[in-house]
Design a protein around this motif. Sequence first.
Motif, PDB file in Angstrom:
ATOM      1  N   GLU A   2       0.827  -1.210   0.000  1.00 50.27           N
ATOM      2  CA  GLU A   2       0.000   0.000   0.000  1.00 50.27           C
ATOM      3  C   GLU A   2       0.865   1.265   0.000  1.00 50.27           C
ATOM      4  OE1 GLU A   2      -2.706  -0.196   3.270  1.00 50.27           O
ATOM      5  OE2 GLU A   2      -3.551  -2.131   2.615  1.00 50.27           O
ATOM      6  N   TYR A   3       1.901   1.280   0.828  1.00 52.13           N
ATOM      7  CA  TYR A   3       2.754   2.466   0.880  1.00 52.13           C
ATOM      8  C   TYR A   3       3.555   2.643  -0.405  1.00 52.13           C
ATOM      9  CZ  TYR A   3       1.755   3.194   5.832  1.00 52.13           C
ATOM     10  OH  TYR A   3       1.123   3.451   7.027  1.00 52.13           O
ATOM     11  N   THR A   4       3.948   1.559  -1.027  1.00 54.64           N
ATOM     12  CA  THR A   4       4.655   1.654  -2.301  1.00 54.64           C
ATOM     13  C   THR A   4       3.738   2.236  -3.373  1.00 54.64           C
ATOM     14  OG1 THR A   4       6.067  -0.222  -1.724  1.00 54.64           O
ATOM     15  CG2 THR A   4       5.931   0.348  -4.048  1.00 54.64           C
ATOM     16  N   GLY A  20      11.678   4.598   1.165  1.00 57.71           N
ATOM     17  CA  GLY A  20      11.102   5.358   2.255  1.00 57.71           C
ATOM     18  C   GLY A  20      11.153   4.653   3.593  1.00 57.71           C
ATOM     19  N   ALA A  21      10.450   5.224   4.568  1.00 56.19           N
ATOM     20  CA  ALA A  21      10.406   4.648   5.910  1.00 56.19           C
ATOM     21  C   ALA A  21       9.843   3.243   5.888  1.00 56.19           C
ATOM     22  CB  ALA A  21       9.563   5.546   6.818  1.00 56.19           C
ATOM     23  N   GLN A  22       8.964   2.972   4.920  1.00 51.19           N
ATOM     24  CA  GLN A  22       8.367   1.630   4.841  1.00 51.19           C
ATOM     25  C   GLN A  22       9.410   0.575   4.505  1.00 51.19           C
ATOM     26  OE1 GLN A  22       7.538   4.273   3.054  1.00 51.19           O
ATOM     27  NE2 GLN A  22       7.317   3.814   0.863  1.00 51.19           N
ATOM     28  N   ALA A  23      10.390   0.927   3.698  1.00 54.70           N
ATOM     29  CA  ALA A  23      11.452  -0.027   3.371  1.00 54.70           C
ATOM     30  C   ALA A  23      12.339  -0.278   4.587  1.00 54.70           C
ATOM     31  CB  ALA A  23      12.287   0.504   2.210  1.00 54.70           C
ATOM     32  N   ILE A  24      12.614   0.777   5.354  1.00 54.95           N
ATOM     33  CA  ILE A  24      13.394   0.614   6.581  1.00 54.95           C
ATOM     34  C   ILE A  24      12.643  -0.295   7.554  1.00 54.95           C
ATOM     35  CG2 ILE A  24      14.396   1.796   8.567  1.00 54.95           C
ATOM     36  CD1 ILE A  24      15.869   2.316   5.920  1.00 54.95           C
ATOM     37  N   VAL A  32       3.724   2.899  -7.641  1.00 58.41           N
ATOM     38  CA  VAL A  32       4.004   1.612  -8.266  1.00 58.41           C
ATOM     39  C   VAL A  32       2.969   0.610  -7.769  1.00 58.41           C
ATOM     40  CG1 VAL A  32       5.641  -0.293  -8.433  1.00 58.41           C
ATOM     41  CG2 VAL A  32       6.467   2.064  -8.497  1.00 58.41           C
ATOM     42  N   HIS A  33       2.222   0.043  -8.680  1.00 56.63           N
ATOM     43  CA  HIS A  33       1.154  -0.889  -8.320  1.00 56.63           C
ATOM     44  C   HIS A  33       1.667  -2.319  -8.479  1.00 56.63           C
ATOM     45  CE1 HIS A  33      -2.004   2.268  -8.187  1.00 56.63           C
ATOM     46  NE2 HIS A  33      -1.184   2.861  -9.049  1.00 56.63           N
ATOM     47  N   ALA A  34       1.632  -3.039  -7.391  1.00 55.07           N
ATOM     48  CA  ALA A  34       2.086  -4.432  -7.418  1.00 55.07           C
ATOM     49  C   ALA A  34       1.122  -5.272  -6.584  1.00 55.07           C
ATOM     50  CB  ALA A  34       3.499  -4.544  -6.863  1.00 55.07           C
ATOM     51  N   SER A  35       0.879  -6.470  -7.032  1.00 51.58           N
ATOM     52  CA  SER A  35      -0.044  -7.353  -6.319  1.00 51.58           C
ATOM     53  C   SER A  35       0.659  -8.129  -5.215  1.00 51.58           C
ATOM     54  CB  SER A  35      -0.690  -8.332  -7.300  1.00 51.58           C
ATOM     55  OG  SER A  35       0.318  -9.079  -7.980  1.00 51.58           O
ATOM     56  N   SER A  36       1.984  -8.161  -5.249  1.00 51.16           N
ATOM     57  CA  SER A  36       2.737  -8.906  -4.255  1.00 51.16           C
ATOM     58  C   SER A  36       4.132  -8.309  -4.116  1.00 51.16           C
ATOM     59  CB  SER A  36       2.852 -10.383  -4.656  1.00 51.16           C
ATOM     60  OG  SER A  36       3.658 -10.511  -5.826  1.00 51.16           O
ATOM     61  N   ILE A  37       4.813  -8.642  -3.019  1.00 47.31           N
ATOM     62  CA  ILE A  37       6.183  -8.188  -2.829  1.00 47.31           C
ATOM     63  C   ILE A  37       7.103  -8.871  -3.835  1.00 47.31           C
ATOM     64  CG2 ILE A  37       8.124  -8.101  -1.216  1.00 47.31           C
ATOM     65  CD1 ILE A  37       5.850  -6.174  -0.591  1.00 47.31           C
ATOM     66  N   GLU A  38       6.759 -10.109  -4.189  1.00 46.41           N
ATOM     67  CA  GLU A  38       7.556 -10.819  -5.176  1.00 46.41           C
ATOM     68  C   GLU A  38       7.646 -10.040  -6.485  1.00 46.41           C
ATOM     69  OE1 GLU A  38       6.443 -13.669  -2.081  1.00 46.41           O
ATOM     70  OE2 GLU A  38       5.319 -12.176  -3.241  1.00 46.41           O
ATOM     71  N   ALA A  39       6.574  -9.320  -6.806  1.00 40.38           N
ATOM     72  CA  ALA A  39       6.564  -8.524  -8.036  1.00 40.38           C
ATOM     73  C   ALA A  39       7.483  -7.305  -7.930  1.00 40.38           C
ATOM     74  CB  ALA A  39       5.145  -8.071  -8.354  1.00 40.38           C
ATOM     75  N   LEU A  40       7.873  -6.961  -6.706  1.00 42.24           N
ATOM     76  CA  LEU A  40       8.745  -5.810  -6.494  1.00 42.24           C
ATOM     77  C   LEU A  40      10.212  -6.209  -6.334  1.00 42.24           C
ATOM     78  CD1 LEU A  40       6.515  -3.837  -3.959  1.00 42.24           C
ATOM     79  CD2 LEU A  40       6.902  -3.279  -6.368  1.00 42.24           C
ATOM     80  N   GLU A  41      10.494  -7.507  -6.506  1.00 38.53           N
ATOM     81  CA  GLU A  41      11.872  -7.975  -6.396  1.00 38.53           C
ATOM     82  C   GLU A  41      12.487  -8.112  -7.783  1.00 38.53           C
ATOM     83  OE1 GLU A  41      14.605 -11.518  -4.381  1.00 38.53           O
ATOM     84  OE2 GLU A  41      12.423 -11.561  -4.172  1.00 38.53           O
ATOM     85  N   LEU A  42      13.721  -7.654  -7.901  1.00 39.77           N
ATOM     86  CA  LEU A  42      14.442  -7.759  -9.174  1.00 39.77           C
ATOM     87  C   LEU A  42      15.321  -9.011  -9.156  1.00 39.77           C
ATOM     88  CD1 LEU A  42      15.580  -4.052  -9.708  1.00 39.77           C
ATOM     89  CD2 LEU A  42      13.592  -5.215 -10.675  1.00 39.77           C
ATOM     90  N   THR A  43      15.319  -9.736 -10.245  1.00 42.00           N
ATOM     91  CA  THR A  43      16.141 -10.944 -10.336  1.00 42.00           C
ATOM     92  C   THR A  43      17.594 -10.568 -10.608  1.00 42.00           C
ATOM     93  OG1 THR A  43      15.820 -11.170 -12.715  1.00 42.00           O
ATOM     94  CG2 THR A  43      14.164 -12.205 -11.275  1.00 42.00           C
TER      95      THR A  43
END
Length: 433
Positions: A53-55, A192-196, A61-72
């Motif tokens: 939600e914070y992302t 942001g603070a959410q990543a920390i 950036v709209h993502a359905s999961s954290i996995e979608a926000l990870e870079l290979t």
Amino acid sequence: MVQIKRLNSTDNNFNQALQQLLAFDTIMDESIDATVAKILTDIKTRGNAALIEYTRQFDHVHASSIEALELTRDALHQSLSSLPNEQRQALELAAKRIRTYHEKQTASSWHYQEDDSTMLGQKVTPLDRVGLYVPGGKASYPSSVLMNAIPAKVAGVKELYMVVPTPHGEKNDMVLAAAAISEVDRVFTIGGAQAIGALAYGTETIPQVDKIVGPGNAYVAAAKRRVFGIVGIDMVAGPSEILVICDGKTHPDWIAMDMFSQAEHDELAQSILLTPNADYLNQVAQSIDQLIDTMPRQNVIRAALENRGALIQVQNLEEACAIANTISPEHLELSVDSPELWVDKIRHAGAIFMGRHTCEALGDYCAGPNHVLPTSRTARFSSPLGVYDFQKRSSLIQVSQQGAAKLGEVASVLAYSEGLQAHARSAEYRIKA
């Protein structure tokens, strides 16, 4: 004309004026702290859902999961491959120099044995997992990736996670390429603070780390302050600083540009020149006025120089070194003949750049030593980031039977003096044995 302060060490009010120049208001904005506190609590209690939600809210950036926000790793190496040869080679050379330097810092375990066979020592082990925060979007700080990630890897950190925001999905190939070169293990496009919070507390997808390093904005800094103790942090850095000691023989344009190199960071950065040559101060002031209009960030540079910059006349280089120790700068340039004759007089500085050809910018990118340095006079008690920040030490104690009898008597006396009878009895059992 840049209205930069002019001071003279012989003035009656010099010490007061210097203290006012160095003063920096570190009081945190209460609204920022309140926002950060809410975000951290939300991440701690709701994990991935809150992070998504914070992302969406802050980075769009709209993502359905954290996995979608990870870079290979393939994506990181693709960024590396896409770079022009000049940029790739610069990154690789800088990385090689940084790695070579930091390999000299690795500490080893050690022990020694006393006559009664008691063994004492120290065991050095790397941290298990480290989180690296990197600013993202239009900001490009690949050097920060190299400077934070390489010492961690040299130290033996097994899992290095990088978080980098990608506002509106905008990724920076230089930053991602630096992550590939530095062998970062996992990269998440969050910020942001959410990543920390995600690194500090862990979520369903992102494991909790042991330490968080890397620069960020006011919200990131506030978040690092709040999670310190739950995890380790590198430091909460203040504005960038440069102090130049010059004998008046370096080209004034060089010194002016060196002062610009820190002033362009932000309006609160500090650039100070110390010299015994009054005419040279005028020459540098003239160079500042001539060169500032050629700088793309001239407004930021002008504000920094006028707010917190200074040209200071001192009586001699000996006094300049004494004043430098009071200032305890992040970066100190000794732009003088035979700088090795003066460096021993410097006790407090994050990094010392010796000689006219050693500009601070080389240290920022590719000289080898770390560019993560103590600011706001903390060089009085702090050091640059290094391998030692990613290692910890455990004491080793193996007392022989003979040693227990001898040391037990000492421990017993001291324990009784402190009113800790169980401590004393515990030691006494070994004496009787």
